[in-house]
Design a protein around this motif. Structure first.
Motif, mmCIF file in Angstrom:
data_model
loop_
_atom_site.group_PDB
_atom_site.id
_atom_site.type_symbol
_atom_site.label_atom_id
_atom_site.label_comp_id
_atom_site.label_asym_id
_atom_site.label_seq_id
_atom_site.Cartn_x
_atom_site.Cartn_y
_atom_site.Cartn_z
ATOM 1 N N GLU A 194 -5.610 6.204 2.839
ATOM 2 C CA GLU A 194 -5.687 7.440 3.202
ATOM 3 C C GLU A 194 -6.164 7.384 4.750
ATOM 4 O OE1 GLU A 194 -7.650 10.289 0.867
ATOM 5 O OE2 GLU A 194 -6.926 9.339 -1.036
ATOM 6 N N VAL A 195 -5.360 8.021 5.756
ATOM 7 C CA VAL A 195 -5.768 7.799 7.180
ATOM 8 C C VAL A 195 -5.563 9.432 7.805
ATOM 9 C CG1 VAL A 195 -5.249 5.220 7.356
ATOM 10 C CG2 VAL A 195 -3.423 7.079 7.857
ATOM 11 N N THR A 196 -6.586 9.475 8.875
ATOM 12 C CA THR A 196 -6.555 10.816 9.314
ATOM 13 C C THR A 196 -5.467 10.719 10.536
ATOM 14 O OG1 THR A 196 -8.227 9.930 10.924
ATOM 15 C CG2 THR A 196 -9.054 10.873 9.051
ATOM 16 N N ALA A 209 -3.787 2.674 12.173
ATOM 17 C CA ALA A 209 -4.822 2.840 11.549
ATOM 18 C C ALA A 209 -4.897 2.152 10.189
ATOM 19 C CB ALA A 209 -4.645 4.712 11.427
ATOM 20 N N VAL A 210 -3.823 2.366 9.537
ATOM 21 C CA VAL A 210 -3.873 1.478 8.080
ATOM 22 C C VAL A 210 -4.152 0.012 8.591
ATOM 23 C CG1 VAL A 210 -2.336 0.750 6.244
ATOM 24 C CG2 VAL A 210 -2.114 2.982 7.046
ATOM 25 N N LEU A 250 0.736 -1.250 -0.033
ATOM 26 C CA LEU A 250 0.025 0.062 0.049
ATOM 27 C C LEU A 250 0.854 1.065 0.050
ATOM 28 C CD1 LEU A 250 -1.439 -1.894 2.727
ATOM 29 C CD2 LEU A 250 -3.031 -0.518 1.800
ATOM 30 N N HIS A 251 0.420 2.319 -0.563
ATOM 31 C CA HIS A 251 0.876 3.502 -0.561
ATOM 32 C C HIS A 251 -0.095 4.381 0.476
ATOM 33 C CE1 HIS A 251 3.383 6.918 -1.562
ATOM 34 N NE2 HIS A 251 2.199 7.865 -1.472
ATOM 35 N N VAL A 252 0.693 4.942 1.481
ATOM 36 C CA VAL A 252 -0.090 5.475 2.475
ATOM 37 C C VAL A 252 -0.070 7.142 2.533
ATOM 38 C CG1 VAL A 252 -0.545 5.671 5.128
ATOM 39 C CG2 VAL A 252 -0.020 3.438 4.079
ATOM 40 N N THR A 253 -1.039 7.687 2.850
ATOM 41 C CA THR A 253 -1.069 8.997 2.991
ATOM 42 C C THR A 253 -1.506 9.260 4.386
ATOM 43 O OG1 THR A 253 -1.715 9.329 0.694
ATOM 44 C CG2 THR A 253 -2.025 11.151 2.019
ATOM 45 N N PRO A 254 -0.912 9.879 5.299
ATOM 46 C CA PRO A 254 -1.470 10.248 6.798
ATOM 47 C C PRO A 254 -1.969 11.505 6.914
ATOM 48 C CG PRO A 254 1.315 10.340 6.517
ATOM 49 C CD PRO A 254 0.607 9.785 5.240
ATOM 50 N N SER A 311 7.868 4.349 6.371
ATOM 51 C CA SER A 311 7.755 4.740 4.930
ATOM 52 C C SER A 311 6.479 5.096 4.482
ATOM 53 C CB SER A 311 8.558 3.916 4.063
ATOM 54 O OG SER A 311 8.196 4.082 2.891
ATOM 55 N N ARG A 312 6.189 5.535 3.621
ATOM 56 C CA ARG A 312 4.865 5.796 3.217
ATOM 57 C C ARG A 312 4.338 4.494 2.380
ATOM 58 N NH1 ARG A 312 2.307 11.188 1.995
ATOM 59 N NH2 ARG A 312 3.361 12.711 3.650
ATOM 60 N N ASP A 313 5.281 3.802 1.862
ATOM 61 C CA ASP A 313 5.098 2.552 1.119
ATOM 62 C C ASP A 313 5.244 1.411 2.081
ATOM 63 O OD1 ASP A 313 4.697 3.712 -1.485
ATOM 64 O OD2 ASP A 313 6.871 4.006 -1.429
ATOM 65 N N LYS A 314 3.960 0.825 2.434
ATOM 66 C CA LYS A 314 3.927 -0.361 3.412
ATOM 67 C C LYS A 314 3.681 -1.670 2.585
ATOM 68 C CE LYS A 314 2.914 2.994 6.887
ATOM 69 N NZ LYS A 314 4.398 3.281 7.154
ATOM 70 N N VAL A 315 4.076 -2.605 3.298
ATOM 71 C CA VAL A 315 3.564 -4.072 3.028
ATOM 72 C C VAL A 315 3.199 -4.868 4.200
ATOM 73 C CG1 VAL A 315 4.512 -6.169 1.901
ATOM 74 C CG2 VAL A 315 5.522 -4.259 1.059
#
Length: 83
Positions: free
Chosen positions: A38-40, A51-52, A18-22, A75-79
């Motif tokens: 996308e998480v708050t 949250a992810v 996943l690519h994550v946007t906090p 990182s913003r890229d997570k597995v």
């Protein structure tokens, strides 16, 4: 997203990149070339990672404890792997 919307993907051993946007406006998962989350939650003290995991578990219809973060803790890229 409805709980279990991605239940067909909930196979033990499955890996989710996943690519994550906090600090987003809302919590949501989307599909495209890559899965996007996308998480708050802010990216502090593992809050965004938690949250992810919760968001992904909800979409898969599994318990959050079945997901393991195997790459990308800072990182913003997570597995994640489903156990």
């Amino acid at each position: 997203m409805k709980k279990g919307a991605w239940a067909e993907r909930a196979v033990p051993g499955a890996v989710f990149a996943l690519h994550v946007t906090p600090r987003a406006r809302r919590n949501q998962l989307s599909e495209g070339e890559v899965l996007k989350a996308e998480v708050t939650a802010p990216p502090e003290d593992g809050k965004a990672n938690a949250a992810v995991a919760e968001l992904l578990a909800h979409a898969l219809g599994v318990a959050k404890s079945r997901l393991t973060l195997i790459k990308g803790a800072t990182s913003r890229d997570k597995v994640f792997r489903l156990d």
